[in-house]
Design a protein around this motif. Structure first.
Motif, PDB file in Angstrom:
ATOM      1  N   GLY A  30       0.803  -1.218   0.000  1.00 50.22           N
ATOM      2  CA  GLY A  30       0.000   0.000   0.000  1.00 50.22           C
ATOM      3  C   GLY A  30       0.834   1.265   0.000  1.00 50.22           C
ATOM      4  N   LYS A  31       0.137   2.396  -0.022  1.00 48.87           N
ATOM      5  CA  LYS A  31       0.792   3.688   0.033  1.00 48.87           C
ATOM      6  C   LYS A  31       1.253   3.974   1.459  1.00 48.87           C
ATOM      7  N   GLY A  32       2.205   4.891   1.570  1.00 46.44           N
ATOM      8  CA  GLY A  32       2.485   5.440   2.897  1.00 46.44           C
ATOM      9  C   GLY A  32       3.723   4.899   3.575  1.00 46.44           C
ATOM     10  N   THR A  35       6.213   7.638   2.946  1.00 43.59           N
ATOM     11  CA  THR A  35       5.545   8.861   3.406  1.00 43.59           C
ATOM     12  C   THR A  35       5.512   8.918   4.927  1.00 43.59           C
ATOM     13  N   ALA A  36       5.204   7.787   5.547  1.00 39.67           N
ATOM     14  CA  ALA A  36       5.197   7.755   7.012  1.00 39.67           C
ATOM     15  C   ALA A  36       6.614   7.948   7.555  1.00 39.67           C
ATOM     16  N   GLU A 170       2.440  -3.136   8.167  1.00 42.16           N
ATOM     17  CA  GLU A 170       2.166  -3.465   6.774  1.00 42.16           C
ATOM     18  C   GLU A 170       1.164  -2.453   6.244  1.00 42.16           C
ATOM     19  N   MET A 171       1.583  -1.659   5.249  1.00 41.34           N
ATOM     20  CA  MET A 171       0.660  -0.754   4.601  1.00 41.34           C
ATOM     21  C   MET A 171      -0.049  -1.567   3.519  1.00 41.34           C
ATOM     22  N   ARG A 172      -1.313  -1.857   3.759  1.00 37.97           N
ATOM     23  CA  ARG A 172      -2.053  -2.745   2.873  1.00 37.97           C
ATOM     24  C   ARG A 172      -2.967  -1.907   1.988  1.00 37.97           C
ATOM     25  N   LYS A 173      -2.865  -2.154   0.693  1.00 40.11           N
ATOM     26  CA  LYS A 173      -3.712  -1.409  -0.240  1.00 40.11           C
ATOM     27  C   LYS A 173      -5.146  -1.899  -0.156  1.00 40.11           C
ATOM     28  N   VAL A 174      -6.059  -1.042   0.209  1.00 40.41           N
ATOM     29  CA  VAL A 174      -7.484  -1.390   0.161  1.00 40.41           C
ATOM     30  C   VAL A 174      -8.021  -0.983  -1.209  1.00 40.41           C
ATOM     31  N   LYS A 175      -7.754   0.263  -1.577  1.00 41.40           N
ATOM     32  CA  LYS A 175      -7.954   0.638  -2.975  1.00 41.40           C
ATOM     33  C   LYS A 175      -7.029   1.799  -3.300  1.00 41.40           C
ATOM     34  N   HIS A 176      -6.756   1.961  -4.554  1.00 40.05           N
ATOM     35  CA  HIS A 176      -5.805   2.984  -4.970  1.00 40.05           C
ATOM     36  C   HIS A 176      -6.304   3.657  -6.239  1.00 40.05           C
ATOM     37  N   ALA A 177      -6.214   4.986  -6.227  1.00 37.85           N
ATOM     38  CA  ALA A 177      -6.663   5.762  -7.379  1.00 37.85           C
ATOM     39  C   ALA A 177      -6.022   5.275  -8.673  1.00 37.85           C
ATOM     40  N   ASP A 189       1.427  12.293  -4.924  1.00 42.96           N
ATOM     41  CA  ASP A 189       2.227  11.074  -5.043  1.00 42.96           C
ATOM     42  C   ASP A 189       3.720  11.338  -5.120  1.00 42.96           C
TER      43      ASP A 189
ATOM     44  N   ASP B 166     -10.577   7.830  -3.056  1.00 38.51           N
ATOM     45  CA  ASP B 166      -9.849   7.318  -4.216  1.00 38.51           C
ATOM     46  C   ASP B 166      -8.805   6.294  -3.793  1.00 38.51           C
ATOM     47  N   VAL B 168      -7.292   4.140  -0.395  1.00 47.08           N
ATOM     48  CA  VAL B 168      -7.489   3.731   0.996  1.00 47.08           C
ATOM     49  C   VAL B 168      -6.362   2.784   1.366  1.00 47.08           C
TER      50      VAL B 168
END
Lengths: 190, 190
Positions: A30-32, A35-36, A170-177, A189, B166, B168
């Motif tokens: 996932g994202k972040g 970034t984190a 774990e940064m887990r992608k739930v949904k991504h643009a 981004d 968008d 998550v």
């Protein structure tokens, strides 16, 4: 699991010990993750810590904004990928040699103990590709001076790094643009 | 799943469209939800964006460092929890009234469209506690000016916010130093 609609009335507070520097891993698809890590840089700077960031992946436009703010506004020691690269290393692919130069630098920064926070940004990739010896990374982190905190980012964190870490998210992608066809957005981004 | 030891030789690049402002949700029980939001603040500042942060939970020592750096070094418009709180609100508990004042402010900031990035830090909690109307939050975000990006942080993001978003990411705790009795660390956790 706690009911999220329940307003907490107390905070559990078991006995606590002060830790030496921590090892923190941000992994997952996932994202972040990075970034984190940059959010942690901000927090560390607020506390007056010396902070070093070492980039392990050629970034192109990625992390250019963070580099600018970290260096110019926050006084972070930022090692851009490609710095210290020796063009004599003709026996290695350039990318591999660049990653090794980054690791040589990171190892010496960790060992010197002059930075309370060292971010190894996207180091999991060159470790997984066999460009950097994962055992060497683990050993350098394990042997670090007591006050050095290390943050590791990247997908597929090697098990030995997860084992070594105090905190693993774990940064887990739930949904991504991006999945719906949205371009990476400047300012969001990169 | 891709083999992490395989060095990528190309980057998938389907056709892309430029999006208007995005809605990004950082949720889950792991670290890094707010921290990644502050990393996004850094990136947005690097791009010259105006950024607003609205805090929805009384922080004590939490986010004090971020507040300092964001305000003093990055020029972020930071709404600390408790600002704008009216002591006339005797019919509500103080915490609830404070959260509502934060939301009144956030709604007007989002609607004004003067900030390209608006962070609603830990807004999921007062929504889940019923202190702020989740439908009102969804409506204000949906109706926002085109260039406004909104970042939402907190555990248990309500489904309507996830649907609206968008991107998550679930920050999932794999392990945490706190679980082994390590105190929250100044410079790391706050």
């Amino acid at each position: 699991m706690t009911d999220p609609s329940e307003v907490p009335t107390h905070h559990e507070n078991p006995e606590r010990r002060r830790a030496n520097g921590l090892v923190i891993v941000n992994t997952g698809d996932g994202k972040g993750k990075s970034t984190a890590a940059f959010g942690m840089v901000m927090r560390a700077v607020a506390r007056g810590w010396r902070v070093a960031v070492v980039q392990f992946i050629k970034s192109g436009k990625w992390h250019v904004g963070e580099e600018k703010v970290c260096k110019e506004q926050l006084g972070v020691d930022w090692w851009a990928i490609g710095e210290g690269f020796s063009w004599d290393s003709e026996d290695l692919s350039q990318d591999e040699a660049v990653a090794r130069a980054a690791w040589d630098h990171a190892r010496s920064v960790i060992g010197a103990g002059e930075h309370q926070l060292v971010v190894l940004d996207e180091v999991t990739y060159p470790v997984n590709w066999g460009w950097i010896d994962g055992a060497d990374v683990v050993e350098a982190i394990r042997a670090r001076p007591a006050k050095v905190n290390v943050v590791i980012t990247g997908r597929d964190a090697p098990e030995a790094l997860v084992d070594l870490a105090d905190t693993v998210t774990e940064m887990r992608k739930v949904k991504h643009a991006y999945d719906t066809g949205v371009m990476a957005q400047k300012g969001i981004d990169y």
